[in-house]
Design a protein around this motif. Structure first.
Motif, PDB file in Angstrom:
ATOM      1  N   UNK A  86     -52.842  99.131   8.864  1.00  0.00           N
ATOM      2  CA  UNK A  86     -52.901  98.605  10.240  1.00  0.00           C
ATOM      3  C   UNK A  86     -53.560  97.233  10.277  1.00  0.00           C
ATOM      4  N   UNK A  87     -54.670  97.080   9.562  1.00  0.00           N
ATOM      5  CA  UNK A  87     -55.369  95.796   9.552  1.00  0.00           C
ATOM      6  C   UNK A  87     -54.526  94.690   8.935  1.00  0.00           C
ATOM      7  N   UNK A  88     -53.808  94.994   7.862  1.00  0.00           N
ATOM      8  CA  UNK A  88     -52.966  93.985   7.216  1.00  0.00           C
ATOM      9  C   UNK A  88     -51.823  93.558   8.134  1.00  0.00           C
ATOM     10  N   UNK A  89     -51.152  94.519   8.735  1.00  0.00           N
ATOM     11  CA  UNK A  89     -50.040  94.209   9.637  1.00  0.00           C
ATOM     12  C   UNK A  89     -50.545  93.434  10.856  1.00  0.00           C
ATOM     13  N   UNK A  90     -51.679  93.854  11.404  1.00  0.00           N
ATOM     14  CA  UNK A  90     -52.247  93.164  12.570  1.00  0.00           C
ATOM     15  C   UNK A  90     -52.593  91.722  12.230  1.00  0.00           C
ATOM     16  N   UNK A  91     -53.163  91.501  11.056  1.00  0.00           N
ATOM     17  CA  UNK A  91     -53.527  90.137  10.664  1.00  0.00           C
ATOM     18  C   UNK A  91     -52.292  89.242  10.584  1.00  0.00           C
ATOM     19  N   UNK A  92     -51.268  89.719   9.924  1.00  0.00           N
ATOM     20  CA  UNK A  92     -50.044  88.924   9.774  1.00  0.00           C
ATOM     21  C   UNK A  92     -49.411  88.663  11.138  1.00  0.00           C
ATOM     22  N   UNK A  93     -49.275  89.696  11.945  1.00  0.00           N
ATOM     23  CA  UNK A  93     -48.653  89.530  13.263  1.00  0.00           C
ATOM     24  C   UNK A  93     -49.461  88.602  14.156  1.00  0.00           C
ATOM     25  N   UNK A  94     -50.779  88.666  14.065  1.00  0.00           N
ATOM     26  CA  UNK A  94     -51.632  87.819  14.903  1.00  0.00           C
ATOM     27  C   UNK A  94     -51.480  86.340  14.572  1.00  0.00           C
ATOM     28  N   UNK A  95     -51.052  86.017  13.363  1.00  0.00           N
ATOM     29  CA  UNK A  95     -50.855  84.614  12.989  1.00  0.00           C
ATOM     30  C   UNK A  95     -49.539  84.060  13.520  1.00  0.00           C
ATOM     31  N   UNK A  96     -48.681  84.948  14.024  1.00  0.00           N
ATOM     32  CA  UNK A  96     -47.365  84.526  14.502  1.00  0.00           C
ATOM     33  C   UNK A  96     -46.270  84.706  13.475  1.00  0.00           C
ATOM     34  N   UNK A  97     -46.625  85.155  12.292  1.00  0.00           N
ATOM     35  CA  UNK A  97     -45.626  85.432  11.260  1.00  0.00           C
ATOM     36  C   UNK A  97     -45.091  86.851  11.460  1.00  0.00           C
ATOM     37  N   UNK A  98     -43.804  87.032  11.266  1.00  0.00           N
ATOM     38  CA  UNK A  98     -43.167  88.325  11.474  1.00  0.00           C
ATOM     39  C   UNK A  98     -43.377  89.197  10.232  1.00  0.00           C
ATOM     40  N   UNK A  99     -44.045  90.344  10.357  1.00  0.00           N
ATOM     41  CA  UNK A  99     -44.293  91.179   9.179  1.00  0.00           C
ATOM     42  C   UNK A  99     -43.053  91.972   8.759  1.00  0.00           C
ATOM     43  N   UNK A 100     -42.747  91.913   7.480  1.00  0.00           N
ATOM     44  CA  UNK A 100     -41.672  92.709   6.883  1.00  0.00           C
ATOM     45  C   UNK A 100     -42.347  93.655   5.896  1.00  0.00           C
ATOM     46  N   UNK A 101     -42.281  94.949   6.168  1.00  0.00           N
ATOM     47  CA  UNK A 101     -43.025  95.936   5.393  1.00  0.00           C
ATOM     48  C   UNK A 101     -42.106  96.609   4.375  1.00  0.00           C
ATOM     49  N   UNK A 102     -42.550  96.618   3.115  1.00  0.00           N
ATOM     50  CA  UNK A 102     -41.841  97.337   2.059  1.00  0.00           C
ATOM     51  C   UNK A 102     -42.673  98.556   1.687  1.00  0.00           C
ATOM     52  N   UNK A 103     -42.111  99.741   1.904  1.00  0.00           N
ATOM     53  CA  UNK A 103     -42.890 100.965   1.611  1.00  0.00           C
ATOM     54  C   UNK A 103     -42.417 101.622   0.357  1.00  0.00           C
ATOM     55  N   UNK A 104     -43.078 102.546   0.098  1.00  0.00           N
ATOM     56  CA  UNK A 104     -44.002 103.497   0.665  1.00  0.00           C
ATOM     57  C   UNK A 104     -43.241 104.647   1.334  1.00  0.00           C
ATOM     58  N   UNK A 105     -44.014 105.697   1.620  1.00  0.00           N
ATOM     59  CA  UNK A 105     -43.408 106.884   2.221  1.00  0.00           C
ATOM     60  C   UNK A 105     -43.281 106.755   3.735  1.00  0.00           C
ATOM     61  N   UNK A 106     -42.733 107.792   4.338  1.00  0.00           N
ATOM     62  CA  UNK A 106     -42.460 107.788   5.774  1.00  0.00           C
ATOM     63  C   UNK A 106     -43.700 107.611   6.623  1.00  0.00           C
ATOM     64  N   UNK A 107     -44.830 108.041   6.123  1.00  0.00           N
ATOM     65  CA  UNK A 107     -46.041 108.025   6.941  1.00  0.00           C
ATOM     66  C   UNK A 107     -46.521 106.621   7.282  1.00  0.00           C
TER      67      UNK A 107
END
Length: 150
Positions: A86-107
């Motif tokens: 959550x903290x990593x995604x929030x940091x990226x999104x707060x900068x105005x950059x669109x986060x693209x997440x590569x997972x990982x499991x469904x959770x």
């Protein structure tokens, strides 16, 4: 993806989109190993070009993209791992950059949305790419596996 790796996480705001790996499989109920997903996606995507021949579009000409590496997850602690995600995604999104997440499991969908929701009041859309439809209510008596967007 052939995206430049960003050494300083504070520089992600200079890019239109940021790739974040989430090597986590602590929410798996059946087969572990999804923690190797980000590594595998990066490896195979390096074989391809961002140019689409049918449409005549080069993705690199349309947007700037960087790779911020992987979120540090704790295999034996799902709550702290979710906080890290959550903290990593929030940091990226707060900068105005669109986060693209590569997972990982469904959770990882839950902490990803939680991170986005903490920095925006707008509606959040999700593009979830998987090899099967995750629409059942429960799987092996576990709710979080396939119902994370309910």
């Amino acid at each position: 993806m052939k995206a430049p790796f960003v050494e300083n996480i504070h520089d992600v705001g200079k890019y239109d989109a940021t790739v974040i790996g989430v090597p986590f499989d602590g929410g798996c109920t059946y087969r572990a190993g999804t923690r190797f997903g980000p590594q595998g996606i990066r490896r195979i995507s390096a074989l391809y070009t961002p140019y689409n021949y049918e449409m005549g579009i080069d993705l690199r000409e349309q947007m700037t993209l960087c790779d911020a590496g992987d979120v540090f997850t704790i295999p034996a602690n799902i709550e702290k791992s979710f906080d890290q995600i959550s903290n990593a995604v929030a940091h990226v999104a707060a900068t105005g950059s669109f986060p693209i997440i590569l997972g990982g499991d469904h959770s990882i969908g839950f902490p990803t949305v939680r991170g986005l929701a903490s920095v925006t009041s707008k509606r959040i859309g999700i593009i979830h790419v998987d090899r099967h439809a995750d629409i059942q209510e429960k799987d092996l008596d576990e709710r979080m596996v396939c119902t994370i967007y309910d």
